[in-house]
Every structure is written in C-alpha cells, then in structure tokens.
Design an enzyme around this catalytic site. Structure first.
Site, mmCIF file in Angstrom:
data_model
loop_
_atom_site.group_PDB
_atom_site.id
_atom_site.type_symbol
_atom_site.label_atom_id
_atom_site.label_comp_id
_atom_site.label_asym_id
_atom_site.label_seq_id
_atom_site.Cartn_x
_atom_site.Cartn_y
_atom_site.Cartn_z
ATOM 1 N N GLU A 1 -9.885 7.085 3.618
ATOM 2 C CA GLU A 1 -10.774 6.197 4.368
ATOM 3 C C GLU A 1 -9.976 4.933 4.615
ATOM 4 O OE1 GLU A 1 -10.685 6.078 1.095
ATOM 5 O OE2 GLU A 1 -10.407 3.904 0.977
ATOM 6 N N LYS B 1 0.813 -1.224 0.000
ATOM 7 C CA LYS B 1 0.000 0.000 0.000
ATOM 8 C C LYS B 1 0.843 1.270 0.000
ATOM 9 C CE LYS B 1 -4.471 -1.551 1.273
ATOM 10 N NZ LYS B 1 -4.306 -2.911 1.832
ATOM 11 N N SER C 1 1.666 -9.867 -0.750
ATOM 12 C CA SER C 1 1.305 -8.445 -0.649
ATOM 13 C C SER C 1 1.647 -7.813 0.690
ATOM 14 C CB SER C 1 -0.186 -8.275 -0.929
ATOM 15 O OG SER C 1 -0.954 -9.106 -0.080
HETATM 16 C C1 PLP Z 1 -5.140 -3.967 1.615
HETATM 17 C C2 PLP Z 1 -4.427 -5.230 1.384
HETATM 18 C C3 PLP Z 1 -4.793 -6.118 0.340
HETATM 19 C C4 PLP Z 1 -6.005 -5.896 -0.531
HETATM 20 O O1 PLP Z 1 -5.993 -4.738 -1.284
HETATM 21 P P1 PLP Z 1 -5.754 -4.758 -2.860
HETATM 22 O O2 PLP Z 1 -6.088 -3.376 -3.271
HETATM 23 O O3 PLP Z 1 -6.665 -5.783 -3.433
HETATM 24 O O4 PLP Z 1 -4.331 -5.118 -3.070
HETATM 25 C C5 PLP Z 1 -4.036 -7.248 0.124
HETATM 26 N N1 PLP Z 1 -2.973 -7.540 0.907
HETATM 27 C C6 PLP Z 1 -2.586 -6.729 1.929
HETATM 28 C C7 PLP Z 1 -1.407 -7.119 2.736
HETATM 29 C C8 PLP Z 1 -3.293 -5.562 2.197
HETATM 30 O O5 PLP Z 1 -2.911 -4.767 3.215
#
Ligand code: PLP
Length: 393
Positions: free
Chosen positions: A111, A89, A377
């Site tokens: 948000e 993010k 992610s």
């Molecule tokens: C917020 C988040 C997601 C989901 O958000 P996307 O916009 O679909 O990437 C996935 N993995 C993590 C670690 C997150 O913090």
C-alpha cells in the site's frame, strides 16, 4: 535487547498481532520464519551486497559545518537522502523482497500513501523480476501523480482504492483484502515499523543499518561511538527506529523523535500522535493513535505526505510511555522554514519529512562539545512543488 520485542510480539504494553482470522496463516508463516531467514549468512551476504552496490551504502555521515556554527554543537546529517530512490525506504524494501523470495512468493503487494514506499517496492520487484501490485487511494493518486508514473515505469500495477476517504487507510484495506485472497503466493511489503508482529521488528532490523553505520562513522569523525543526541522524524517511525536502534541500550544517548504538528497540535489539522493520541489498535497492533472517544480513527494532517499517519509503530509507543525517547512535534511552517534553511546553508534540499527533524534544532540548547546526529531521511526533489508554492516563488 532491553527495548526489543518479546517472544509474544510485544514492547511493554504495545504490539501484538490483532488480525482477522483469515490473515492468521500469512502472518504466522512470517512469524515462524523471519528470524531464521534474515539471520542466515546467505541472506545477509545478499542483503549487504545490494545495500552496497545497488542502494549505494554506507550513506555518508556528513559534518554540517555551517549548521554546527549556527547551533553551537557538532551537527551531523546521516544522508539517507543519497540512497537509490531518494530515501531510507529502500533499505526495508530490499530486505523484504529477499525474504519474500526465500519464502517462495511469486507476487508482491504493497500500500502507499504519498507513493514513496510504492516506488521503493516497485523498484525492488523490477530488480528481482517479481510481479508487483501497489494499492493507492484515488485521491493520493491524483495528488502524487509523478510517483504513480514512476511505479508504472518500473512495471508495477497501481490499483486505485476508491472506498472511504480514498487515501492511505483505504489502500491498506484493499491490500489486506488482496492478501487474504492470495495467502500462498503473495507477500505483503509493509513500509514502516507498523502492522502486526513480526512486521515492526522485521522492518526495524532492516532499517537498523542506519545506526549501525552511524556508530562506526562517529568514531571516524569524533573518536567516540556515542553522540549526545540523535534526532529523526516520525510518521510510522521506520527511519527513526533505524536511527535509534543501536543506541537504544546506550542510555546516555538522548533520542528525539519529531512528529508533524501540521497547522498546530490544537488546530484539528495535525499528525502529532503522541500528543493527541490514546492507546488503541491500529493496522494490526496495539499502539498509540489519534482517535475519537468512541474509537474511530481521526484523519491526520501534515504538509508532508510521509508524516501524515494517525498512529506510530508499537515500539515508539513503548519508548514514549517509558520515556526512553522524547517525542516532540513541529508545525508545517517550522518545517518549511527549516527545509529552506538547510537548502541555503548546506546546499542540501531535504524532504519535508526530514525538515521536521531539522526544525527541532531551533528549539534545543546544546553544549559546544555536543555531537548531534540528525537522520536526513530523504531528499526534497519530490517536494519541490510544495516548497515553491509555499514560499510563493
Ligand atoms: C515515508 C517517509 C518518512 C516517514 O516514514 P517513517 O516510517 O516514519 O520513517 C520520513 N521521511 C521520508 C523521506 C519518507 O519518505
């Protein structure tokens, strides 16, 4: 780009900017300026410098040897979990704060649901010395108390959204109200590839660093730029879009997007948007969303707060509809087991969101020579309580 946005803000049938008239000036300003600003060499230099020296990029592409043996293919993890603040993010938050500065904005709003995007936004505001207000549902504030503390520690104001279900969609409404009231000095940092055009395209561009790096790193590891498979989890879809971006036009690369099935797609407690959803308008764009026959948004559910979203970004809706990417879903139970497996086989505790992508490996058949990249992610520190409770340690 074949799969990119057109000049009207659409991906096939999806996208656009379905916004109240009072938001038009804000969104129109962004639309007119975003490409000029982010293509400017000074912007690029500052963005690259911060990604390198503040975020810690490039994130490694790690060849997971024990996973490779287990699944019978070359499995690679793209390590977004190693970024500053613990997920992908931050890539988008850095991009948007630099954009906001160049638009002359003095104040940032956002948000947040689970608080991850709120923390990333509070972080970049501290970095730039810009005022930050984060809207968060009252229920989410109680559920995600550590992230509320993080945001406060970083100097942000966290405002509770106490209407409706007191969760993400109510926080989004509050943020939009704030933006309408403060159109001149405030920029709204949206955290995924959702919202009215140009947000989905802008966020995808900022996150595309993930696949840009991956291509180069694959050459080092395998001698080839292209893998056979790329996998990522999808909430709104920003890590997946970043992971897919530079592979979209390489049609031989199979793209797999993993949604949260929650307690099962037919359980009434799910966030499997492509399976359960229909075309409609959500948060300013035409996309696929979970809704009742008369168009009310259905409350989504997933054990992972980051995948608990009733829609997907419009570009995903398009890739789904034209079959460029495969959309599948994984249950809470499958994801939790995958998170434990990764912890104990690779020594990496993944976020529960990322664990959904890992769980999909169990359901696939590979050739031994296949190269498979999974977007990790985020890291699982924020999820330890949930893991521990789930496994009853
Ligand atoms: C917020 C988040 C997601 C989901 O958000 P996307 O916009 O679909 O990437 C996935 N993995 C993590 C670690 C997150 O913090």
């Amino acid at each position: 780009m074949k799969y990119g946005v057109n000049e009207h803000g659409y991906y096939g049938d999806f996208g656009g900017a379905y916004i109240p008239e009072m938001l038009y000036p804000n969104v129109e300003e962004l639309r007119q300026q975003y490409l000029t600003i982010i293509n400017d060499p000074d912007f690029k230099a500052e963005f690259d410098d911060l990604l390198k020296n503040y975020v810690g990029r490039p994130s490694p592409l790690y060849h997971a040897k024990r996973y490779s043996e287990k699944y019978g293919a070359n499995i690679f993890f793209k390590r977004e979990d190693l970024n500053h603040t613990g997920s992908h993010k931050i890539n988008n938050a850095i991009g948007q704060i630099l954009l906001a500065k160049r638009l002359g904005k003095k104040r940032i709003i956002a948000e947040t649901g689970a608080g991850q995007h709120g923390v990333a936004t509070a972080t970049v505001c501290a970095l730039m010395g810009i005022e930050c207000v984060v809207y968060m549902g009252e229920i989410d504030m109680a559920r995600q108390a550590p992230n509320v503390s993080r945001m406060k520690m970083l100097g942000a104001t966290v405002r509770p959204a106490s209407s409706g279900s007191k969760t993400l969609k109510d926080a989004t409404n509050e943020a939009l109200r704030d933006w309408i009231a403060n159109p001149v000095d405030t920029h709204y940092i949206i955290g995924s590839v959702v919202g009215p055009y140009p947000y989905p395209d802008m966020v995808a561009r900022f996150q595309s660093i993930i696949s840009e790096e991956t291509k180069k790193q694959l050459v080092e590891h395998t001698g080839k730029e292209l893998p056979e498979y790329v996998l990522a989890c999808v909430g709104g879809g920003s890590n997946a879009m970043g992971m897919f971006y530079h592979f979209l036009d390489d049609e031989q690369v199979k793209l797999v997007a993993v949604e949260a099935a929650g307690k099962g797609v037919d359980s009434g407690h799910s966030a499997a948007t492509t399976f359960l959803g229909h075309e409609g308008v959500l948060h300013g764009s035409r996309t696929i969303l979970m809704q009742t026959p008369d168009g009310q948004v259905v409350e989504p559910y997933s054990i992972s707060a980051g995948l608990d979203y009733p829609g997907i970004g419009p570009q995903h809706a398009h890739l789904y509809k034209i079959n460029r990417a495969l959309y599948v879903s994984v249950t809470d139970d499958e994801a939790m087991r995958a998170g434990l497996l990764c912890s104990q086989m690779e020594g990496i505790i993944p976020a529960i969101e990322s664990s959904h992508a890992l769980a999909q490996l169990e359901k696939m058949k590979f050739n031994p020579t296949d190269n498979v990249v999974i977007c990790l992610s985020g890291r699982g520190d924020k999820d330890l309580d949930t893991f521990i409770k789930y496994f009853g340690y």
